[in-house]
Design a protein around this motif. Structure first.
Motif, PDB file in Angstrom:
ATOM      1  N   TRP A   1      19.991  -0.128  43.786  1.00 43.07           N
ATOM      2  CA  TRP A   1      19.061   1.186  43.584  1.00 43.07           C
ATOM      3  C   TRP A   1      18.711   1.354  44.702  1.00 43.07           C
ATOM      4  CZ3 TRP A   1      18.092   1.795  37.987  1.00 43.07           C
ATOM      5  CH2 TRP A   1      18.893   0.617  37.049  1.00 43.07           C
ATOM      6  N   ASN A   2      17.388   2.032  44.554  1.00 39.28           N
ATOM      7  CA  ASN A   2      16.554   2.196  46.265  1.00 39.28           C
ATOM      8  C   ASN A   2      14.853   2.296  45.244  1.00 39.28           C
ATOM      9  OD1 ASN A   2      17.395   5.208  46.265  1.00 39.28           O
ATOM     10  ND2 ASN A   2      18.592   4.806  47.560  1.00 39.28           N
ATOM     11  N   LEU A   3      14.615   2.036  45.831  1.00 36.40           N
ATOM     12  CA  LEU A   3      12.778   3.134  45.464  1.00 36.40           C
ATOM     13  C   LEU A   3      12.665   4.339  46.487  1.00 36.40           C
ATOM     14  CD1 LEU A   3      11.583  -0.283  45.474  1.00 36.40           C
ATOM     15  CD2 LEU A   3      11.444   1.182  43.208  1.00 36.40           C
ATOM     16  N   ARG A   4      11.968   5.348  46.057  1.00 38.95           N
ATOM     17  CA  ARG A   4      11.707   6.002  46.274  1.00 38.95           C
ATOM     18  C   ARG A   4      10.385   6.372  46.225  1.00 38.95           C
ATOM     19  NH1 ARG A   4      14.462  11.992  44.534  1.00 38.95           N
ATOM     20  NH2 ARG A   4      13.865  13.207  46.767  1.00 38.95           N
ATOM     21  N   VAL A   5       9.439   7.322  47.604  1.00 45.73           N
ATOM     22  CA  VAL A   5       8.033   7.753  47.393  1.00 45.73           C
ATOM     23  C   VAL A   5       8.064   8.736  48.252  1.00 45.73           C
ATOM     24  CG1 VAL A   5       7.010   5.068  47.836  1.00 45.73           C
ATOM     25  CG2 VAL A   5       7.799   6.087  50.206  1.00 45.73           C
TER      26      VAL A   5
ATOM     27  N   LEU B   1       0.032   9.449  44.756  1.00 44.62           N
ATOM     28  CA  LEU B   1       1.108   9.271  45.491  1.00 44.62           C
ATOM     29  C   LEU B   1       2.455   8.878  43.810  1.00 44.62           C
ATOM     30  CD1 LEU B   1       2.958   6.813  47.155  1.00 44.62           C
ATOM     31  CD2 LEU B   1       2.214   5.143  46.006  1.00 44.62           C
ATOM     32  N   SER B   2       3.455   9.112  44.636  1.00 46.57           N
ATOM     33  CA  SER B   2       4.205   9.590  43.498  1.00 46.57           C
ATOM     34  C   SER B   2       5.933   8.217  44.450  1.00 46.57           C
ATOM     35  CB  SER B   2       4.803  10.669  43.657  1.00 46.57           C
ATOM     36  OG  SER B   2       4.738  12.139  43.532  1.00 46.57           O
ATOM     37  N   LEU B   3       6.329   7.740  42.963  1.00 55.18           N
ATOM     38  CA  LEU B   3       7.071   6.539  42.885  1.00 55.18           C
ATOM     39  C   LEU B   3       8.334   6.122  41.943  1.00 55.18           C
ATOM     40  CD1 LEU B   3       7.691   4.109  44.188  1.00 55.18           C
ATOM     41  CD2 LEU B   3       5.361   2.382  42.789  1.00 55.18           C
ATOM     42  N   TYR B   4       9.609   6.199  42.309  1.00 55.33           N
ATOM     43  CA  TYR B   4      10.512   6.495  41.289  1.00 55.33           C
ATOM     44  C   TYR B   4      11.916   5.300  41.419  1.00 55.33           C
ATOM     45  CZ  TYR B   4       8.940  11.625  40.899  1.00 55.33           C
ATOM     46  OH  TYR B   4       8.131  12.221  40.166  1.00 55.33           O
ATOM     47  N   LEU B   5      12.342   5.210  40.683  1.00 53.26           N
ATOM     48  CA  LEU B   5      13.485   4.306  41.016  1.00 53.26           C
ATOM     49  C   LEU B   5      14.923   5.283  40.721  1.00 53.26           C
ATOM     50  CD1 LEU B   5      14.916   0.837  40.773  1.00 53.26           C
ATOM     51  CD2 LEU B   5      14.569   1.060  38.664  1.00 53.26           C
ATOM     52  N   ASN B   6      15.440   4.621  41.927  1.00 52.74           N
ATOM     53  CA  ASN B   6      16.660   5.681  41.414  1.00 52.74           C
ATOM     54  C   ASN B   6      17.796   4.646  42.082  1.00 52.74           C
ATOM     55  OD1 ASN B   6      15.108   7.448  42.123  1.00 52.74           O
ATOM     56  ND2 ASN B   6      15.916   8.390  44.502  1.00 52.74           N
ATOM     57  N   LEU B   7      19.400   5.615  41.600  1.00 55.47           N
ATOM     58  CA  LEU B   7      20.464   4.898  40.921  1.00 55.47           C
ATOM     59  C   LEU B   7      20.891   4.180  42.385  1.00 55.47           C
ATOM     60  CD1 LEU B   7      22.397   5.920  38.186  1.00 55.47           C
ATOM     61  CD2 LEU B   7      21.991   3.695  38.909  1.00 55.47           C
ATOM     62  N   GLY B   8      20.985   3.667  43.350  1.00 60.32           N
ATOM     63  CA  GLY B   8      21.753   3.529  44.669  1.00 60.32           C
ATOM     64  C   GLY B   8      22.942   4.739  45.136  1.00 60.32           C
ATOM     65  N   PRO B   9      23.316   4.432  46.537  1.00 60.37           N
ATOM     66  CA  PRO B   9      24.362   5.615  46.503  1.00 60.37           C
ATOM     67  C   PRO B   9      26.163   4.867  46.264  1.00 60.37           C
ATOM     68  CG  PRO B   9      22.745   5.731  48.391  1.00 60.37           C
ATOM     69  CD  PRO B   9      22.072   4.493  47.504  1.00 60.37           C
TER      70      PRO B   9
ATOM     71  N   TYR C   1      20.922   2.029  31.381  1.00 61.22           N
ATOM     72  CA  TYR C   1      19.873   1.680  30.230  1.00 61.22           C
ATOM     73  C   TYR C   1      19.068   0.951  31.204  1.00 61.22           C
ATOM     74  CZ  TYR C   1      15.378   0.231  27.300  1.00 61.22           C
ATOM     75  OH  TYR C   1      14.700  -0.675  27.504  1.00 61.22           O
ATOM     76  N   ALA C   2      17.711   1.180  32.184  1.00 65.44           N
ATOM     77  CA  ALA C   2      17.141   0.279  32.654  1.00 65.44           C
ATOM     78  C   ALA C   2      15.316   0.067  32.037  1.00 65.44           C
ATOM     79  CB  ALA C   2      17.247   0.506  33.846  1.00 65.44           C
ATOM     80  N   ARG C   3      14.807  -1.191  32.169  1.00 62.36           N
ATOM     81  CA  ARG C   3      13.808  -1.866  31.286  1.00 62.36           C
ATOM     82  C   ARG C   3      12.980  -2.361  33.295  1.00 62.36           C
ATOM     83  NH1 ARG C   3      13.989  -4.177  27.177  1.00 62.36           N
ATOM     84  NH2 ARG C   3      12.522  -5.818  27.496  1.00 62.36           N
ATOM     85  N   ALA C   4      12.081  -1.943  33.005  1.00 59.31           N
ATOM     86  CA  ALA C   4      11.388  -2.795  34.600  1.00 59.31           C
ATOM     87  C   ALA C   4      10.477  -1.893  34.634  1.00 59.31           C
ATOM     88  CB  ALA C   4      12.589  -0.998  36.025  1.00 59.31           C
ATOM     89  N   MET C   5       9.180  -2.577  35.810  1.00 58.98           N
ATOM     90  CA  MET C   5       8.376  -2.014  35.897  1.00 58.98           C
ATOM     91  C   MET C   5       7.801  -2.114  37.568  1.00 58.98           C
ATOM     92  SD  MET C   5       4.856  -2.247  34.410  1.00 58.98           S
ATOM     93  CE  MET C   5       5.641  -3.861  32.832  1.00 58.98           C
ATOM     94  N   LEU C   6       7.292  -0.670  37.602  1.00 57.77           N
ATOM     95  CA  LEU C   6       6.967  -0.344  38.835  1.00 57.77           C
ATOM     96  C   LEU C   6       5.544  -0.853  39.270  1.00 57.77           C
ATOM     97  CD1 LEU C   6       8.379   3.369  39.415  1.00 57.77           C
ATOM     98  CD2 LEU C   6       9.274   1.076  39.968  1.00 57.77           C
ATOM     99  N   ARG C   7       5.240  -1.417  40.068  1.00 58.67           N
ATOM    100  CA  ARG C   7       3.855  -1.880  41.333  1.00 58.67           C
ATOM    101  C   ARG C   7       3.812  -2.071  42.337  1.00 58.67           C
ATOM    102  NH1 ARG C   7       6.271  -6.943  38.746  1.00 58.67           N
ATOM    103  NH2 ARG C   7       5.244  -7.385  36.741  1.00 58.67           N
TER     104      ARG C   7
ATOM    105  N   GLN D   1      23.426  12.585  35.802  1.00 60.11           N
ATOM    106  CA  GLN D   1      23.212  13.929  36.334  1.00 60.11           C
ATOM    107  C   GLN D   1      21.243  13.614  35.834  1.00 60.11           C
ATOM    108  OE1 GLN D   1      24.981  12.673  33.835  1.00 60.11           O
ATOM    109  NE2 GLN D   1      26.622  14.261  35.110  1.00 60.11           N
ATOM    110  N   ASN D   2      20.783  12.114  35.759  1.00 64.23           N
ATOM    111  CA  ASN D   2      19.313  11.636  36.303  1.00 64.23           C
ATOM    112  C   ASN D   2      19.489  10.399  36.977  1.00 64.23           C
ATOM    113  OD1 ASN D   2      17.935  13.613  34.117  1.00 64.23           O
ATOM    114  ND2 ASN D   2      19.358  12.576  32.629  1.00 64.23           N
ATOM    115  N   ILE D   3      19.535  10.928  38.603  1.00 69.46           N
ATOM    116  CA  ILE D   3      19.874   9.417  38.685  1.00 69.46           C
ATOM    117  C   ILE D   3      18.200   8.518  38.981  1.00 69.46           C
ATOM    118  CG2 ILE D   3      21.296  10.722  40.460  1.00 69.46           C
ATOM    119  CD1 ILE D   3      20.010  11.018  42.918  1.00 69.46           C
ATOM    120  N   GLY D   4      17.555   9.574  39.098  1.00 74.18           N
ATOM    121  CA  GLY D   4      15.752   8.530  39.713  1.00 74.18           C
ATOM    122  C   GLY D   4      15.012   8.409  38.272  1.00 74.18           C
TER     123      GLY D   4
END
Length: 359
Positions: free
Chosen positions: A248-252, A265-273, A286-292, A314-317
């Protein structure tokens, strides 16, 4: 004395005549060791297993694909005293020979009296072993010329053909009163009708997939310390990290994204390279998570928002364009940014994996 003898002969003759006229026609018996053995009648429906909820009826345009049987003189069978059923010639479906069986007056041994009864019988000589079970989906057809469609009846479950159970079907397909009424269209041109069947032998699946979800991980949280936050590019990615065997990686977006640019501020969780390199187009996670975004001044004050989504090529983040107001970040008294550093976290609660067989 002579009169008594004549009277006796008359009585014997009358009894013989009565026996002959009251006897009934039957199948030719098998002769086994000099004794007679009648061929048994097989009761062939689902018996008590058939319920109204498992029987599906309807009309369809498509004709039968396995076999069709047209009778041009239905009344002949109806008037016959001893002919209870019509057996079609054998036809091939899969590796087996089958016969379509019609009881014009109903199979009385299967509670079908007063109905059209339809069955399919398998040729037991085409079975490869005494224990073989041949599962088959059956759909029976009765042509309705008035509707120009076929009345169909089928069961929601497959039928199990074996050496001991070679015939299956429905004893009560249509009431004879309905079938025989020319206004209904099942009998047409005065005395013609048509029956049919689809036999489908479902193969055992050779390909499958296993979907599972993990809810505990050795390291379920990743914390990103973003140094020099005010000088970052507008779109910034974290280093790649692994949780639950997925990269994974985070994207701001430091100044926001899209309609929220300059506001949030825009914040996303992405699948990593690494994950995208090995992920097939049809794969999904499928992922369930909490962004903080934790407050660095008040340890109990955290801005957090949930994720509950499918990730794929098709929906990486997934994330939030309006995660939190920029005004809160720019206000030094709030404590979200300290020494030009912003802290962002993701905590994974559930991650799915899917295994494919064969891989």
């Amino acid at each position: 004395m002579m009169s008594y003898y004549i009277d006796t002969l008359c009585i014997i003759s009358l009894l013989s005549c009565h026996f002959i006229t009251s006897s009934f026609a039957g199948p030719v018996p098998n002769v086994v060791s000099g004794s007679q053995k009648l061929i048994p009648t097989q009761i062939s429906s689902r018996d008590s297993k058939v319920s109204l909820s498992s029987t599906v009826k309807g009309l369809r345009l498509r004709p039968p694909s396995s076999y069709s049987l047209k009778l041009e003189s239905f009344s002949t069978l109806m008037k016959s005293t001893y002919t209870e059923r019509y057996d079609s010639r054998p036809f091939r479906v899969g590796k087996y020979n089958w016969t379509l069986v019609v009881y014009p007056k109903g199979n009385r041994n299967d509670s079908g009296t007063g109905y059209i009864s339809l069955y399919v019988a398998i040729d037991s000589s085409t079975l490869t072993s005494p224990r073989q079970v041949v599962p088959a989906d059956l759909r029976f057809y009765v042509f309705n010329k008035k509707e120009k469609k076929y009345f169909t009846i089928q069961d929601s479950d497959v039928w199990q053909f074996t050496i001991n159970k070679t015939m299956w079907g429905f004893p009560r397909v249509l009431p004879l009163s309905t079938f025989s009424n020319l206004k209904n269209g099942y009998l047409y041109d005065m005395d013609q009708c048509e029956f049919g069947v689809d036999i489908t032998i479902p193969p055992i699946f050779e390909k499958s997939e296993l979907f599972s979800v993990a809810k505990s991980f050795p390291n379920k949280r990743f914390t990103w310390f973003i140094q020099g936050f005010s000088t970052l590019p507008s779109d910034y990615l974290s280093e790649e990290f692994i949780i639950g065997g997925i990269s994974w990686n985070l994207r701001v977006f430091r100044n926001g994204f899209g309609a929220h640019e300059g506001k949030n501020l825009s914040l996303y969780l992405n699948l990593g390279p690494q994950e995208l390199l090995k992920t097939k187009p049809y794969d999904k996670i499928y992922a369930r998570a909490m962004l903080r975004v934790p407050n660095q001044g008040q340890s109990n004050y955290i801005v957090q928002r949930p994720l509950d989504n499918w990730f794929s090529p098709q929906n990486i983040g997934w994330g939030y364009a309006d995660f939190m107001p920029l005004s809160d970040l720019r206000d030094s008294s709030t404590g979200f940014v300290r020494n030009d550093m912003l802290v962002v976290q993701v905590e994974m609660e559930a991650i799915s994996t899917t295994k494919y067989f064969p891989s």
